[in-house]
Design a protein around this motif. Structure first.
Motif, PDB file in Angstrom:
ATOM      1  N   PHE A  32       0.832  -1.204   0.000  1.00 56.41           N
ATOM      2  CA  PHE A  32       0.000   0.000   0.000  1.00 56.41           C
ATOM      3  C   PHE A  32       0.861   1.247   0.000  1.00 56.41           C
ATOM      4  O   PHE A  32       1.987   1.264   0.514  1.00 56.41           O
ATOM      5  CB  PHE A  32      -0.951   0.008   1.200  1.00 56.41           C
ATOM      6  N   SER A  33       0.327   2.300  -0.583  1.00 53.42           N
ATOM      7  CA  SER A  33       0.962   3.615  -0.580  1.00 53.42           C
ATOM      8  C   SER A  33       0.564   4.357   0.685  1.00 53.42           C
ATOM      9  O   SER A  33      -0.325   3.914   1.438  1.00 53.42           O
ATOM     10  CB  SER A  33       0.507   4.415  -1.806  1.00 53.42           C
ATOM     11  N   PRO A  52       7.477   2.624  -0.373  1.00 53.22           N
ATOM     12  CA  PRO A  52       7.931   3.999  -0.552  1.00 53.22           C
ATOM     13  C   PRO A  52       7.549   4.487  -1.940  1.00 53.22           C
ATOM     14  O   PRO A  52       7.471   3.703  -2.889  1.00 53.22           O
ATOM     15  CB  PRO A  52       9.448   3.893  -0.404  1.00 53.22           C
ATOM     16  N   GLY A  53       7.302   5.778  -2.078  1.00 51.25           N
ATOM     17  CA  GLY A  53       6.965   6.325  -3.394  1.00 51.25           C
ATOM     18  C   GLY A  53       6.955   7.826  -3.361  1.00 51.25           C
ATOM     19  O   GLY A  53       6.533   8.438  -2.366  1.00 51.25           O
ATOM     20  N   ALA A  54       7.425   8.442  -4.432  1.00 50.54           N
ATOM     21  CA  ALA A  54       7.446   9.905  -4.488  1.00 50.54           C
ATOM     22  C   ALA A  54       6.034  10.461  -4.455  1.00 50.54           C
ATOM     23  O   ALA A  54       5.765  11.483  -3.828  1.00 50.54           O
ATOM     24  CB  ALA A  54       8.176  10.357  -5.752  1.00 50.54           C
ATOM     25  N   THR A  55       5.103   9.799  -5.156  1.00 45.09           N
ATOM     26  CA  THR A  55       3.698  10.189  -5.155  1.00 45.09           C
ATOM     27  C   THR A  55       2.867   8.926  -4.993  1.00 45.09           C
ATOM     28  O   THR A  55       3.336   7.816  -5.290  1.00 45.09           O
ATOM     29  CB  THR A  55       3.291  10.892  -6.461  1.00 45.09           C
ATOM     30  N   GLU A  58       2.788   6.851  -8.207  1.00 44.95           N
ATOM     31  CA  GLU A  58       4.042   6.202  -8.575  1.00 44.95           C
ATOM     32  C   GLU A  58       4.369   5.000  -7.694  1.00 44.95           C
ATOM     33  O   GLU A  58       5.137   4.121  -8.084  1.00 44.95           O
ATOM     34  CB  GLU A  58       5.187   7.204  -8.499  1.00 44.95           C
ATOM     35  N   THR A  59       3.771   4.947  -6.518  1.00 49.83           N
ATOM     36  CA  THR A  59       4.123   3.908  -5.556  1.00 49.83           C
ATOM     37  C   THR A  59       3.970   2.511  -6.140  1.00 49.83           C
ATOM     38  O   THR A  59       4.852   1.649  -5.997  1.00 49.83           O
ATOM     39  CB  THR A  59       3.252   4.042  -4.295  1.00 49.83           C
ATOM     40  N   TYR A  60       2.845   2.255  -6.803  1.00 51.59           N
ATOM     41  CA  TYR A  60       2.568   0.915  -7.316  1.00 51.59           C
ATOM     42  C   TYR A  60       3.292   0.626  -8.629  1.00 51.59           C
ATOM     43  O   TYR A  60       3.097  -0.440  -9.214  1.00 51.59           O
ATOM     44  CB  TYR A  60       1.056   0.729  -7.488  1.00 51.59           C
ATOM     45  N   ILE A  66       8.385  -3.572  -4.654  1.00 54.82           N
ATOM     46  CA  ILE A  66       7.349  -4.590  -4.509  1.00 54.82           C
ATOM     47  C   ILE A  66       7.974  -5.975  -4.361  1.00 54.82           C
ATOM     48  O   ILE A  66       7.548  -6.781  -3.518  1.00 54.82           O
ATOM     49  CB  ILE A  66       6.378  -4.537  -5.704  1.00 54.82           C
ATOM     50  N   VAL A  67       8.990  -6.270  -5.166  1.00 53.96           N
ATOM     51  CA  VAL A  67       9.670  -7.561  -5.047  1.00 53.96           C
ATOM     52  C   VAL A  67      10.314  -7.692  -3.663  1.00 53.96           C
ATOM     53  O   VAL A  67      10.235  -8.749  -3.018  1.00 53.96           O
ATOM     54  CB  VAL A  67      10.726  -7.719  -6.155  1.00 53.96           C
TER      55      VAL A  67
END
Length: 615
Positions: A32-33, A52-55, A58-60, A66-67
């Motif tokens: 999850f983001s 983690p994700g910048a937005t 973009e996270t998914y 994810i791996v």
């Protein structure tokens, strides 16, 4: 044997995969983001990992993270769902390189078909290299991904460059790949597809046809199986072409081959190397669980030589938080309640009380009806949606019900231009005229009232309440009397806080009423309580342009500045919301007197973007 599955996705499809895994005794892992920390898919999984994700969008798309999450959480397999990285060959390789089972086709098959340009070449179809006036209209289309993102119809050659730019930006945002191509646009074709399923032992099933012609912004709205009205010969040809496409790339797992059917001829569109959103109609007709079969194939099991026999007809409607009459603008806010009558399948990534945010696709749920005949399935689904309790932001529920009951649809004569022809009529507002009165009477008998119902021993003016319904204001007048509540022209048979029974011309009608603060739902009608006396200072300047949705300003029209002359309908700026770009146009012809929007600015619904002083 697969023991634990990480779903590299979110929302409805993650919840749907988790359901099957749970039935099979397989443990589940969600990712999850930050925006999805409290999302349903993160709550129902056995284990959840923050990415983690910048937005949030973009996270998914972060395959490496994810791996890593799968390995850390102890999953031994990854299911990609649909969208995001589901058709990304590099992600599939990364999963396999980590020693995990990939619940999908081989990376080489994804590569061969994930690029629509390469897929067309494989099937002997070439995209347009250079567009001329003679080619119009044409369709600009993203080479990767789907779901209507990165797609534009171009009817004027002068618009081509701008639409190419917009399509590239949208495709890059949604899929991480901005490649687009151009192909001829067939005005009145039908979108027909074939579900395939292949194992590692050489068996390929063609699991019937689906019709997905009812689309908005090139995104499917209503789907059904089997596709109605096809000849046996054409159906056989579609099956053969789909199997040919699968065998051409040594396909394994579930996939869909899509066609445009016009004049009895099938034109290959693309092959989606993943599970489709509309897969439940095929499951209903064939009595199978495609996710369970995906898992079996991934474990190396062989399919039966022949697929099961199809029975009956199934129809699916996608319920979106959007305003069809307002340019399909996505809606956000609290989803207070979402229920449908028994007998209809509901796949959703939301539960009562969840918040619909701005970062992802606005689909709330998919409702699916199955019956012995098409007419019965369509009637069952339309009736269920009409009676469903959908309390929250504006949705396309009324549009779905009217579409399912439209003569062109019920007779099976629809095509992809259905909404181009009928949207105005299908979105014409027709709220129940008694809904405001029912809301007012329920409020009058609400828990805050005394047991005497507000009756007074002296004559008084009628009680007054004001509501907004479908953008229009309604005033309601009623009285408290010795015998109960009274309203002109209506006999109040019963009035409680949740149920109101009214009689007009001898006909009694029941109204279920639910209130959430200033939001009131009377059956399928959504009302907003207005102050009794309007604020005279709350008027906006004529020509004010307000944000129809929360989002980000991505760009302003070239050369636009305060003082410029603009025409009604002229594009002024573009907002990005839920991974789609939305064009904002001038409300009137006049002069741009204010421009508050700036690229990169985040706006909420109702934010003032610009003012056009009318001529």
């Amino acid at each position: 044997m697969i023991a634990s599955v990480l779903v590299a996705n979110r929302g409805e499809i993650a919840c749907r995969i988790f359901r099957t895994c749970g039935e099979l005794g397989i443990r589940t892992v969600a990712v999850f983001s930050d925006a999805d920390e409290n999302a349903l898919h993160a709550r129902v999984a056995d284990t959840a990992v923050r990415l983690p994700g910048a937005t949030p969008a973009e996270t998914y798309l972060r395959g490496e993270a994810i791996v890593k999450a799968a390995v850390t959480a102890g999953a031994d397999a990854v299911h990609p769902g649909y969208g995001f990285l589901s058709e990304n060959a590099d992600f599939a390789r990364a999963v396999l390189d980590a020693g995990l089972t990939w619940i999908g086709p081989p990376p080489e098959a994804i590569e061969a078909m994930a690029s629509k340009t390469r897929a067309k070449q494989l099937m002997g179809v070439e995209p347009l290299a250079r567009v001329t006036e003679a080619d119009l209209p044409v369709l600009v289309k993203a080479a990767a991904g789907g779901g209507g993102r990165g797609m534009r119809v171009v009817r004027d050659l002068a618009d081509l460059d701008a639409e190419l730019t917009a399509a590239r930006a949208e495709a890059a945002s949604a899929f991480g790949d901005g490649e687009v191509f151009v192909e001829p646009y067939v005005e009145h074709g039908r979108h027909v597809e074939v579900q395939i399923l292949a194992d590692t032992h050489g068996t390929v099933w063609a699991l019937g046809t689906r019709d997905c012609s009812l689309q908005r912004r090139h995104q499917k709205v209503i789907e059904e199986a089997p596709a109605p009205g096809l000849t046996a010969e054409l159906t056989e040809e579609l099956h053969a072409l789909a199997v040919r496409a699968a065998r051409a790339v040594d396909y394994v797992g579930a996939g869909t081959v899509e066609f445009l059917v016009a004049g009895g001829t099938a034109h290959f569109l693309e092959m989606n190397t993943r599970l489709q959103v509309e897969h439940p109609v095929t499951e209903a007709v064939f009595g199978i669980d495609l996710v369970a079969l995906q898992l079996r194939v991934a474990e190396g099991h062989a399919l039966e030589t022949e697929p099961p026999r199809a029975r009956g007809h199934a129809v699916e409607a996608r319920l979106y938080a959007e305003d069809p009459a307002g340019g399909w603008a996505p809606q956000t806010g609290r989803l207070h309640r979402l229920t449908v009558p028994d007998g209809v399948r509901l796949d959703t990534g939301y539960t009562d009380g969840d918040t619909i945010g701005v970062h992802y696709d606005p689909m709330l749920a998919k409702a699916v009806a199955h019956a012995p005949t098409r007419a019965e399935a369509v009637r069952r689904l339309a009736g269920a949606l009409e009676r469903a309790a959908i309390h929250g932001p504006v949705t396309n529920r009324d549009l779905l019900v009217r579409s399912l009951r439209h003569e062109e649809f019920t007779s099976g004569r629809m095509d992809t231009g259905f909404y181009d022809r009928h949207l105005t009529g299908l979105t014409a507002t027709s709220p129940d005229p008694l809904a405001p009165l029912a809301a007012a009477l329920a409020d009058a008998r609400g828990p805050s009232r005394s047991r005497f119902g507000g009756w007074r021993n002296v004559p008084s003016q009628p009680q007054l309440k004001r509501y907004a319904v479908a953008g229009e204001e309604h005033e309601v007048h009623y009285r408290h009397t010795r015998t109960g509540l009274e309203a002109d022209g209506v006999r109040v048979v019963q009035a409680g806080p949740d149920l109101v029974l009214l009689e007009v011309d001898g006909v009694q009608r029941k109204f279920e009423v639910t209130a959430y603060g200033d939001e009131v739902f009377v059956g399928a009608t959504r009302l907003t309580v207005l102050p009794r006396f309007p604020d005279p200072t709350a008027q906006l300047a004529p020509g004010s342009l307000l944000a129809p949705m929360p989002g980000t300003v991505v760009r302003i029209a070239d050369g636009l500045s305060v003082g410029a002359a603009v025409a009604a309908g002229q594009p002024l700026l573009w907002l990005e919301a839920m991974k789609m770009e939305h064009k904002i146009t001038a409300p009137v012809t006049g002069t741009l007197s204010a421009l508050d929007a700036k690229p990169g600015r985040q706006v909420d619904v109702g934010t003032l973007l610009a003012v056009v002083q009318p001529s």
